[in-house]
Scaffold this motif. Structure first.
Motif, PDB file in Angstrom:
ATOM      1  N   ALA A  97       0.838  -1.200   0.000  1.00 48.81           N
ATOM      2  CA  ALA A  97       0.000   0.000   0.000  1.00 48.81           C
ATOM      3  C   ALA A  97       0.875   1.254   0.000  1.00 48.81           C
ATOM      4  CB  ALA A  97      -0.938  -0.007   1.201  1.00 48.81           C
ATOM      5  N   LEU A  98       1.918   1.252   0.814  1.00 49.53           N
ATOM      6  CA  LEU A  98       2.815   2.411   0.857  1.00 49.53           C
ATOM      7  C   LEU A  98       3.547   2.598  -0.466  1.00 49.53           C
ATOM      8  CD1 LEU A  98       4.241   1.994   4.457  1.00 49.53           C
ATOM      9  CD2 LEU A  98       2.572   3.702   3.658  1.00 49.53           C
ATOM     10  N   PHE A  99       3.876   1.501  -1.132  1.00 50.65           N
ATOM     11  CA  PHE A  99       4.514   1.593  -2.441  1.00 50.65           C
ATOM     12  C   PHE A  99       3.604   2.326  -3.436  1.00 50.65           C
ATOM     13  CE2 PHE A  99       5.088  -0.072  -6.742  1.00 50.65           C
ATOM     14  CZ  PHE A  99       6.420   0.275  -6.965  1.00 50.65           C
ATOM     15  N   PHE A 100       2.313   1.992  -3.418  1.00 49.48           N
ATOM     16  CA  PHE A 100       1.381   2.639  -4.331  1.00 49.48           C
ATOM     17  C   PHE A 100       1.186   4.118  -4.003  1.00 49.48           C
ATOM     18  CE2 PHE A 100      -0.250  -1.783  -4.946  1.00 49.48           C
ATOM     19  CZ  PHE A 100       0.094  -1.874  -6.281  1.00 49.48           C
ATOM     20  N   CYS A 101       1.478   4.512  -2.776  1.00 51.00           N
ATOM     21  CA  CYS A 101       1.309   5.901  -2.346  1.00 51.00           C
ATOM     22  C   CYS A 101       2.635   6.655  -2.318  1.00 51.00           C
ATOM     23  CB  CYS A 101       0.661   5.938  -0.964  1.00 51.00           C
ATOM     24  SG  CYS A 101      -0.965   5.198  -0.913  1.00 51.00           S
ATOM     25  N   LEU A 128      -2.764 -13.380   7.543  1.00 51.46           N
ATOM     26  CA  LEU A 128      -4.182 -13.092   7.380  1.00 51.46           C
ATOM     27  C   LEU A 128      -4.722 -13.916   6.225  1.00 51.46           C
ATOM     28  CD1 LEU A 128      -3.776  -9.210   7.472  1.00 51.46           C
ATOM     29  CD2 LEU A 128      -4.421 -10.684   9.384  1.00 51.46           C
ATOM     30  N   PHE A 129      -5.953 -14.343   6.313  1.00 50.70           N
ATOM     31  CA  PHE A 129      -6.623 -15.029   5.200  1.00 50.70           C
ATOM     32  C   PHE A 129      -7.714 -14.087   4.716  1.00 50.70           C
ATOM     33  CE2 PHE A 129      -9.599 -18.205   3.374  1.00 50.70           C
ATOM     34  CZ  PHE A 129      -8.742 -18.693   2.404  1.00 50.70           C
ATOM     35  N   ILE A 130      -7.395 -13.320   3.674  1.00 48.41           N
ATOM     36  CA  ILE A 130      -8.260 -12.215   3.247  1.00 48.41           C
ATOM     37  C   ILE A 130      -8.293 -12.109   1.726  1.00 48.41           C
ATOM     38  CG2 ILE A 130      -7.940 -10.788   5.312  1.00 48.41           C
ATOM     39  CD1 ILE A 130      -5.742  -9.313   3.722  1.00 48.41           C
ATOM     40  N   ASP A 131      -9.195 -11.262   1.254  1.00 46.14           N
ATOM     41  CA  ASP A 131      -9.195 -10.857  -0.148  1.00 46.14           C
ATOM     42  C   ASP A 131      -8.143  -9.752  -0.261  1.00 46.14           C
ATOM     43  OD1 ASP A 131      -9.633  -9.673  -2.640  1.00 46.14           O
ATOM     44  OD2 ASP A 131     -11.770 -10.158  -2.599  1.00 46.14           O
ATOM     45  N   ARG A 132      -6.974 -10.117  -0.696  1.00 43.79           N
ATOM     46  CA  ARG A 132      -5.817  -9.220  -0.711  1.00 43.79           C
ATOM     47  C   ARG A 132      -6.088  -7.932  -1.475  1.00 43.79           C
ATOM     48  NH1 ARG A 132      -1.839  -8.067  -4.006  1.00 43.79           N
ATOM     49  NH2 ARG A 132       0.176  -7.487  -3.186  1.00 43.79           N
ATOM     50  N   ILE A 133      -6.710  -8.022  -2.623  1.00 41.03           N
ATOM     51  CA  ILE A 133      -6.945  -6.852  -3.468  1.00 41.03           C
ATOM     52  C   ILE A 133      -7.858  -5.851  -2.764  1.00 41.03           C
ATOM     53  CG2 ILE A 133      -7.870  -6.048  -5.671  1.00 41.03           C
ATOM     54  CD1 ILE A 133      -5.230  -7.604  -5.890  1.00 41.03           C
ATOM     55  N   LYS A 134      -8.921  -6.342  -2.162  1.00 44.24           N
ATOM     56  CA  LYS A 134      -9.858  -5.437  -1.487  1.00 44.24           C
ATOM     57  C   LYS A 134      -9.221  -4.761  -0.279  1.00 44.24           C
ATOM     58  CE  LYS A 134     -14.096  -7.613  -3.041  1.00 44.24           C
ATOM     59  NZ  LYS A 134     -15.287  -8.374  -2.663  1.00 44.24           N
ATOM     60  N   VAL A 135      -8.469  -5.515   0.502  1.00 46.32           N
ATOM     61  CA  VAL A 135      -7.817  -4.931   1.675  1.00 46.32           C
ATOM     62  C   VAL A 135      -6.738  -3.951   1.235  1.00 46.32           C
ATOM     63  CG1 VAL A 135      -6.435  -5.429   3.734  1.00 46.32           C
ATOM     64  CG2 VAL A 135      -8.391  -6.874   3.154  1.00 46.32           C
ATOM     65  N   LEU A 136      -6.029  -4.262   0.161  1.00 44.91           N
ATOM     66  CA  LEU A 136      -5.027  -3.349  -0.364  1.00 44.91           C
ATOM     67  C   LEU A 136      -5.670  -2.037  -0.801  1.00 44.91           C
ATOM     68  CD1 LEU A 136      -2.041  -3.004  -0.960  1.00 44.91           C
ATOM     69  CD2 LEU A 136      -2.426  -4.061  -3.180  1.00 44.91           C
ATOM     70  N   GLN A 137      -6.824  -2.103  -1.448  1.00 45.26           N
ATOM     71  CA  GLN A 137      -7.539  -0.886  -1.842  1.00 45.26           C
ATOM     72  C   GLN A 137      -7.914  -0.058  -0.615  1.00 45.26           C
ATOM     73  OE1 GLN A 137     -10.770  -2.581  -4.087  1.00 45.26           O
ATOM     74  NE2 GLN A 137      -9.782  -2.151  -6.041  1.00 45.26           N
ATOM     75  N   LEU A 164      -6.370  -0.056   2.360  1.00 41.08           N
ATOM     76  CA  LEU A 164      -5.160   0.517   2.937  1.00 41.08           C
ATOM     77  C   LEU A 164      -4.648   1.704   2.126  1.00 41.08           C
ATOM     78  CD1 LEU A 164      -3.261  -2.726   4.003  1.00 41.08           C
ATOM     79  CD2 LEU A 164      -4.361  -1.042   5.502  1.00 41.08           C
ATOM     80  N   VAL A 165      -4.671   1.579   0.798  1.00 45.79           N
ATOM     81  CA  VAL A 165      -4.237   2.688  -0.058  1.00 45.79           C
ATOM     82  C   VAL A 165      -5.124   3.906   0.190  1.00 45.79           C
ATOM     83  CG1 VAL A 165      -4.100   3.485  -2.453  1.00 45.79           C
ATOM     84  CG2 VAL A 165      -3.122   1.279  -1.817  1.00 45.79           C
ATOM     85  N   ASN A 166      -6.431   3.695   0.281  1.00 49.96           N
ATOM     86  CA  ASN A 166      -7.344   4.813   0.553  1.00 49.96           C
ATOM     87  C   ASN A 166      -7.049   5.449   1.905  1.00 49.96           C
ATOM     88  OD1 ASN A 166      -8.691   4.632  -1.880  1.00 49.96           O
ATOM     89  ND2 ASN A 166     -10.285   3.301  -1.070  1.00 49.96           N
ATOM     90  N   LEU A 167      -6.785   4.639   2.915  1.00 55.99           N
ATOM     91  CA  LEU A 167      -6.463   5.176   4.241  1.00 55.99           C
ATOM     92  C   LEU A 167      -5.185   6.007   4.213  1.00 55.99           C
ATOM     93  CD1 LEU A 167      -7.295   2.124   6.523  1.00 55.99           C
ATOM     94  CD2 LEU A 167      -8.464   4.330   6.507  1.00 55.99           C
ATOM     95  N   VAL A 168      -4.164   5.514   3.528  1.00 61.51           N
ATOM     96  CA  VAL A 168      -2.907   6.256   3.449  1.00 61.51           C
ATOM     97  C   VAL A 168      -3.108   7.562   2.688  1.00 61.51           C
ATOM     98  CG1 VAL A 168      -0.547   6.235   2.538  1.00 61.51           C
ATOM     99  CG2 VAL A 168      -1.461   4.203   3.678  1.00 61.51           C
TER     100      VAL A 168
END
Length: 77
Positions: free
Chosen positions: A29-33, A54-63, A65-69
């Motif tokens: 996420a930090l890389f994208f920001c 974590l066992f998650i939908d990586r793409i959705k959680v990454l989106q 995190l990017v929004n939060l940053v």
């Protein structure tokens, strides 16, 4: 625009959970920001706790995190 729209539809239709490391996900996420952070001369000190995978939908959680940053960057600007 059509390609982006079709990709967005596809990502909402497909939910693929996978095992991820929280630190790796946050680093991604930090890389994208990276440009936003540099533009505002924001430096970070990373101190990640050791947590289980974590066992998650990586793409959705990454989106998320990017929004939060990006929101944090905007609030500091």
């Amino acid at each position: 625009k059509e390609v982006i729209a079709s990709q967005q539809v596809l990502t909402t239709m497909i939910s693929m959970n996978e095992h991820c490391k929280a630190a790796t996900l946050m680093d991604d996420a930090l890389f994208f920001c990276k440009q936003d952070l540099a533009r505002h001369a924001i430096t970070l000190q990373k101190d990640y706790a050791d947590v289980p995978d974590l066992f998650i939908d990586r793409i959705k959680v990454l989106q998320i995190l990017v929004n939060l940053v990006k929101n944090a960057v905007d609030s500091l600007a």
